[in-house]
Design a protein around this motif. Structure first.
Motif: not given
Length: 89
Positions: A68-77, A79-83
């Protein structure tokens, strides 16, 4: 010839401990003591299983909190999103 006597004595000496092993602790203890020991063993097993379940639940809770903490971290999202932007056109 003395070797044969020596071997026969060794054979008799080794058979004696086998006869002593025939009597077990279970035979020596009373039925009530055995019942108490079995009950205590079952209680210990149940307590150990309960402890393992609590550890598992705590680990699961910690994992959910971290996710839940990682899902609210924009930097993490980012870095780990499909681009693959082609599918968003």
């Amino acid at each position: 010839m003395p070797k044969k006597k020596h071997t026969a004595q060794n054979h008799r000496a080794s058979s004696s401990p086998q006869q002593e092993q025939g009597t077990t602790l279970k035979d020596l203890l009373g039925a009530d003591v055995l019942q108490k020991l079995k009950q205590q063993s079952d209680e210990m097993k149940a307590a150990e299983e309960q402890r393992k379940q609590e550890v598992r639940a705590q680990a699961e809770e910690a994992r959910k909190k971290e996710q839940k903490r990682l899902e609210s971290d924009m930097g993490y999202l980012l870095e780990n999103s499909k681009q693959d932007w082609r599918k968003f056109k």
